[in-house]
Design a protein around this motif. Structure first.
Motif, PDB file in Angstrom:
ATOM      1  N   CYS A 198       0.993  -0.996   0.097  1.00  0.00           N
ATOM      2  CA  CYS A 198       0.009  -0.119   0.017  1.00  0.00           C
ATOM      3  C   CYS A 198       0.878   1.246   0.049  1.00  0.00           C
ATOM      4  O   CYS A 198       2.129   1.237   0.514  1.00  0.00           O
ATOM      5  N   CYS A 199       0.467   2.328  -0.624  1.00  0.00           N
ATOM      6  CA  CYS A 199       1.132   3.635  -0.470  1.00  0.00           C
ATOM      7  C   CYS A 199       0.268   4.820  -0.837  1.00  0.00           C
ATOM      8  O   CYS A 199      -0.886   4.578  -1.033  1.00  0.00           O
ATOM      9  N   ASN A 200       0.653   5.861  -0.710  1.00  0.00           N
ATOM     10  CA  ASN A 200       0.346   7.109  -1.207  1.00  0.00           C
ATOM     11  C   ASN A 200      -0.782   7.430  -0.351  1.00  0.00           C
ATOM     12  O   ASN A 200      -2.134   7.865  -0.752  1.00  0.00           O
ATOM     13  N   CYS A 201      -0.797   7.601   0.938  1.00  0.00           N
ATOM     14  CA  CYS A 201      -1.850   7.854   1.609  1.00  0.00           C
ATOM     15  C   CYS A 201      -1.992   9.498   1.647  1.00  0.00           C
ATOM     16  O   CYS A 201      -0.840  10.136   1.946  1.00  0.00           O
ATOM     17  N   MET A 202      -3.053  10.003   1.644  1.00  0.00           N
ATOM     18  CA  MET A 202      -3.454  11.444   1.466  1.00  0.00           C
ATOM     19  C   MET A 202      -4.668  11.603   2.244  1.00  0.00           C
ATOM     20  O   MET A 202      -5.617  10.664   2.468  1.00  0.00           O
ATOM     21  N   ILE A 203      -4.726  13.067   2.831  1.00  0.00           N
ATOM     22  CA  ILE A 203      -6.111  13.543   3.425  1.00  0.00           C
ATOM     23  C   ILE A 203      -6.646  14.739   2.772  1.00  0.00           C
ATOM     24  O   ILE A 203      -5.706  15.496   2.148  1.00  0.00           O
ATOM     25  N   ALA A 204      -7.911  14.743   2.652  1.00  0.00           N
ATOM     26  CA  ALA A 204      -8.369  15.803   2.258  1.00  0.00           C
ATOM     27  C   ALA A 204      -9.384  16.507   3.232  1.00  0.00           C
ATOM     28  O   ALA A 204     -10.581  15.684   3.486  1.00  0.00           O
ATOM     29  N   LEU A 205      -9.183  17.780   3.640  1.00  0.00           N
ATOM     30  CA  LEU A 205     -10.161  18.285   4.597  1.00  0.00           C
ATOM     31  C   LEU A 205     -11.638  18.623   4.033  1.00  0.00           C
ATOM     32  O   LEU A 205     -11.541  18.846   2.937  1.00  0.00           O
ATOM     33  N   HIS A 206     -12.504  18.528   4.540  1.00  0.00           N
ATOM     34  CA  HIS A 206     -13.907  18.902   4.264  1.00  0.00           C
ATOM     35  C   HIS A 206     -13.737  20.738   4.444  1.00  0.00           C
ATOM     36  O   HIS A 206     -13.075  20.965   5.342  1.00  0.00           O
ATOM     37  N   LYS A 207     -14.584  21.286   3.485  1.00  0.00           N
ATOM     38  CA  LYS A 207     -14.716  22.423   3.418  1.00  0.00           C
ATOM     39  C   LYS A 207     -15.995  22.822   2.906  1.00  0.00           C
ATOM     40  O   LYS A 207     -16.808  22.133   2.412  1.00  0.00           O
ATOM     41  N   ILE A 208     -16.378  24.217   3.250  1.00  0.00           N
ATOM     42  CA  ILE A 208     -17.733  24.779   2.763  1.00  0.00           C
ATOM     43  C   ILE A 208     -17.410  25.779   1.629  1.00  0.00           C
ATOM     44  O   ILE A 208     -16.767  26.649   1.932  1.00  0.00           O
TER      45      ILE A 208
ATOM     46  N   LEU B 279      -7.429   9.105   1.481  1.00  0.00           N
ATOM     47  CA  LEU B 279      -7.006   8.271   0.110  1.00  0.00           C
ATOM     48  C   LEU B 279      -5.948   7.479   0.108  1.00  0.00           C
ATOM     49  O   LEU B 279      -4.996   7.732   1.074  1.00  0.00           O
ATOM     50  N   PHE B 280      -5.810   6.464  -0.363  1.00  0.00           N
ATOM     51  CA  PHE B 280      -4.704   5.372  -0.513  1.00  0.00           C
ATOM     52  C   PHE B 280      -4.562   4.467  -1.523  1.00  0.00           C
ATOM     53  O   PHE B 280      -5.574   4.402  -2.332  1.00  0.00           O
ATOM     54  N   GLN B 281      -3.622   3.723  -1.926  1.00  0.00           N
ATOM     55  CA  GLN B 281      -3.644   2.857  -3.150  1.00  0.00           C
ATOM     56  C   GLN B 281      -2.880   1.548  -2.557  1.00  0.00           C
ATOM     57  O   GLN B 281      -2.117   1.206  -1.799  1.00  0.00           O
ATOM     58  N   LYS B 282      -3.838   0.555  -3.029  1.00  0.00           N
ATOM     59  CA  LYS B 282      -3.505  -0.826  -2.901  1.00  0.00           C
ATOM     60  C   LYS B 282      -2.792  -1.396  -4.036  1.00  0.00           C
ATOM     61  O   LYS B 282      -3.336  -1.448  -5.135  1.00  0.00           O
ATOM     62  N   ASN B 283      -1.725  -2.065  -3.717  1.00  0.00           N
ATOM     63  CA  ASN B 283      -0.811  -2.526  -4.842  1.00  0.00           C
ATOM     64  C   ASN B 283      -0.966  -4.115  -4.890  1.00  0.00           C
ATOM     65  O   ASN B 283      -0.930  -4.731  -4.009  1.00  0.00           O
ATOM     66  N   TYR B 284      -1.034  -4.709  -6.169  1.00  0.00           N
ATOM     67  CA  TYR B 284      -0.904  -6.003  -6.647  1.00  0.00           C
ATOM     68  C   TYR B 284       0.310  -6.609  -7.164  1.00  0.00           C
ATOM     69  O   TYR B 284       0.933  -5.819  -7.868  1.00  0.00           O
TER      70      TYR B 284
ATOM     71  N   ASP C 259       0.923  -8.115  -9.833  1.00  0.00           N
ATOM     72  CA  ASP C 259       0.624  -8.165 -11.163  1.00  0.00           C
ATOM     73  C   ASP C 259       1.115  -6.547 -11.615  1.00  0.00           C
ATOM     74  O   ASP C 259       1.049  -6.408 -12.831  1.00  0.00           O
ATOM     75  N   GLY C 260       1.284  -5.751 -10.977  1.00  0.00           N
ATOM     76  CA  GLY C 260       1.581  -4.318 -11.302  1.00  0.00           C
ATOM     77  C   GLY C 260       0.334  -3.600 -11.085  1.00  0.00           C
ATOM     78  O   GLY C 260       0.320  -2.429 -11.554  1.00  0.00           O
ATOM     79  N   SER C 261      -0.817  -4.220 -11.149  1.00  0.00           N
ATOM     80  CA  SER C 261      -2.110  -3.303 -11.012  1.00  0.00           C
ATOM     81  C   SER C 261      -2.433  -2.863  -9.607  1.00  0.00           C
ATOM     82  O   SER C 261      -1.716  -3.067  -8.784  1.00  0.00           O
ATOM     83  N   TYR C 262      -3.560  -1.845  -9.440  1.00  0.00           N
ATOM     84  CA  TYR C 262      -3.648  -1.337  -8.058  1.00  0.00           C
ATOM     85  C   TYR C 262      -5.084  -0.913  -8.152  1.00  0.00           C
ATOM     86  O   TYR C 262      -5.919  -0.990  -9.256  1.00  0.00           O
ATOM     87  N   GLU C 263      -5.532  -0.562  -6.637  1.00  0.00           N
ATOM     88  CA  GLU C 263      -6.955  -0.096  -6.614  1.00  0.00           C
ATOM     89  C   GLU C 263      -6.607   1.161  -5.913  1.00  0.00           C
ATOM     90  O   GLU C 263      -5.982   1.264  -4.709  1.00  0.00           O
ATOM     91  N   ASN C 264      -7.161   2.539  -6.304  1.00  0.00           N
ATOM     92  CA  ASN C 264      -7.275   3.843  -5.507  1.00  0.00           C
ATOM     93  C   ASN C 264      -8.405   3.590  -4.764  1.00  0.00           C
ATOM     94  O   ASN C 264      -9.598   3.345  -5.270  1.00  0.00           O
ATOM     95  N   VAL C 265      -8.452   4.146  -3.605  1.00  0.00           N
ATOM     96  CA  VAL C 265      -9.487   3.963  -2.668  1.00  0.00           C
ATOM     97  C   VAL C 265      -9.639   5.336  -1.893  1.00  0.00           C
ATOM     98  O   VAL C 265      -8.593   5.998  -1.628  1.00  0.00           O
ATOM     99  N   VAL C 266     -10.722   5.779  -1.578  1.00  0.00           N
ATOM    100  CA  VAL C 266     -11.106   6.867  -0.752  1.00  0.00           C
ATOM    101  C   VAL C 266     -12.258   6.599   0.105  1.00  0.00           C
ATOM    102  O   VAL C 266     -13.284   5.922  -0.187  1.00  0.00           O
ATOM    103  N   PHE C 267     -12.042   6.930   1.334  1.00  0.00           N
ATOM    104  CA  PHE C 267     -13.205   7.185   2.431  1.00  0.00           C
ATOM    105  C   PHE C 267     -13.522   8.265   2.707  1.00  0.00           C
ATOM    106  O   PHE C 267     -12.559   9.132   3.093  1.00  0.00           O
ATOM    107  N   TYR C 268     -14.798   8.607   2.570  1.00  0.00           N
ATOM    108  CA  TYR C 268     -15.228  10.201   2.361  1.00  0.00           C
ATOM    109  C   TYR C 268     -15.088  11.019   3.557  1.00  0.00           C
ATOM    110  O   TYR C 268     -15.067  12.237   3.718  1.00  0.00           O
ATOM    111  N   ASN C 269     -15.692  10.339   4.879  1.00  0.00           N
ATOM    112  CA  ASN C 269     -15.867  10.968   6.036  1.00  0.00           C
ATOM    113  C   ASN C 269     -15.469  10.248   7.285  1.00  0.00           C
ATOM    114  O   ASN C 269     -15.949   9.548   7.840  1.00  0.00           O
ATOM    115  N   VAL C 270     -13.860  10.655   7.581  1.00  0.00           N
ATOM    116  CA  VAL C 270     -13.236  10.023   8.600  1.00  0.00           C
ATOM    117  C   VAL C 270     -12.689  11.127   9.648  1.00  0.00           C
ATOM    118  O   VAL C 270     -12.213  12.075   9.271  1.00  0.00           O
ATOM    119  N   LYS C 271     -12.808  10.737  10.750  1.00  0.00           N
ATOM    120  CA  LYS C 271     -12.287  11.636  11.764  1.00  0.00           C
ATOM    121  C   LYS C 271     -11.189  10.412  12.390  1.00  0.00           C
ATOM    122  O   LYS C 271     -11.517   9.384  12.809  1.00  0.00           O
TER     123      LYS C 271
END
Length: 253
Positions: free
Chosen positions: A8-18, A105-110, A112-124
């Motif tokens: 896994c790699c590339n963990c990122m966070i995005a703050l909520h905003k109005i 957000l983060f990336q799951k690596n396989y 075979d070189g493929s990957y899944e990009n994942v985001v969870f929207y509302n985390v504390k």
């Protein structure tokens, strides 16, 4: 072809905003040196019994538990995520601190070189306990991390979702969206199709029941129809018409 998760790699966070009275997300920012990203789903569960046997059972995902480990986390990021006061390289903790809701957000690596990009929207996220020991004859490294829960989220683009995944191995993946996944928070969007109205000759097509759909008189096609649509209505010169998806073609009555 089978594949196995390897990293896994590339963990990122995005703050909520109005913005303009609407809840959305800031540009994602990285938390470097991700060591582990573990998560488990929480389910609502129910069952019923009648005639001395179980006749109903239902289970559905409602949220997700998140467990993050990093080589180190900057004090500024810890303060940002947990609502602490921060200035000049120092942060204070207070019982009134409130963790900020973020998209994670983060990336799951396989293998075979493929990957899944994942985001969870509302985390504390909440900082894990620290374990510190003096250096001795060998050096022991200690990870730092967060625990949190991801809940469902709703705004103009997202309706109650708590997670979105894109798979690079899917031949139908939206490549442009996949490649820009970490530039801005992405969400589910259904592909749009054109529906040919072969029986059309002349007339004014109005009141299409699918939001955002239009009709091209020259091409004799409805445009912007979600691919899962099986039926919609419209008016041809004020006469009510219905389009229904058949086995081989659309039918108009």
């Amino acid at each position: 072809m089978s594949r196995k998760l390897t990293g896994c790699c590339n963990c990122m966070i995005a703050l909520h905003k109005i913005a303009d009275g609407k809840t959305t997300f800031e540009k994602p920012q990285a938390i470097e040196d991700l060591e582990a990203f573990n998560y488990s789903y929480n389910y609502a569960e129910g069952s019923n019994y009648a005639d001395n046997k179980q006749n109903i059972y239902k289970k559905k995902k409602v949220s997700v538990n998140i467990d993050l480990d990093f080589s180190a986390i900057s004090l500024k990021i810890k303060a940002l995520l947990q609502g602490k006061k921060y200035s000049q390289g120092g942060a204070s903790s207070n019982p009134n601190d409130q963790s900020a809701p973020v998209a994670v957000l983060f990336q799951k690596n396989y293998d075979d070189g493929s990957y899944e990009n994942v985001v969870f929207y509302n985390v504390k996220l909440y900082e894990k306990d620290n374990s510190n020991a003096t250096e001795g004859e060998s050096i022991n490294y200690t990870s730092q991390g967060f625990l949190g829960v991801g809940l469902s989220f709703t705004n103009d683009d997202i309706n109650g979702d708590f997670e979105y995944i894109m798979d690079s191995a899917d031949p139908n993946v939206n490549k442009a969206k996949l490649d820009s996944f970490f530039e801005a928070v992405k969400f589910y969007e259904e592909a749009k199709i054109d529906v040919a109205y072969t029986g059309y000759t002349t007339g004014n097509v109005t009141d299409i029941s699918v939001k955002g759909a239009t009709f091209d008189t020259g091409a004799k096609k409805f445009k912007g129809i979600p691919e899962s649509t099986t039926r919609f209505t419209f008016k041809l010169d004020q006469a009510q018409k219905t389009a229904t998806k058949g086995v081989d073609a659309w039918e108009f009555k």
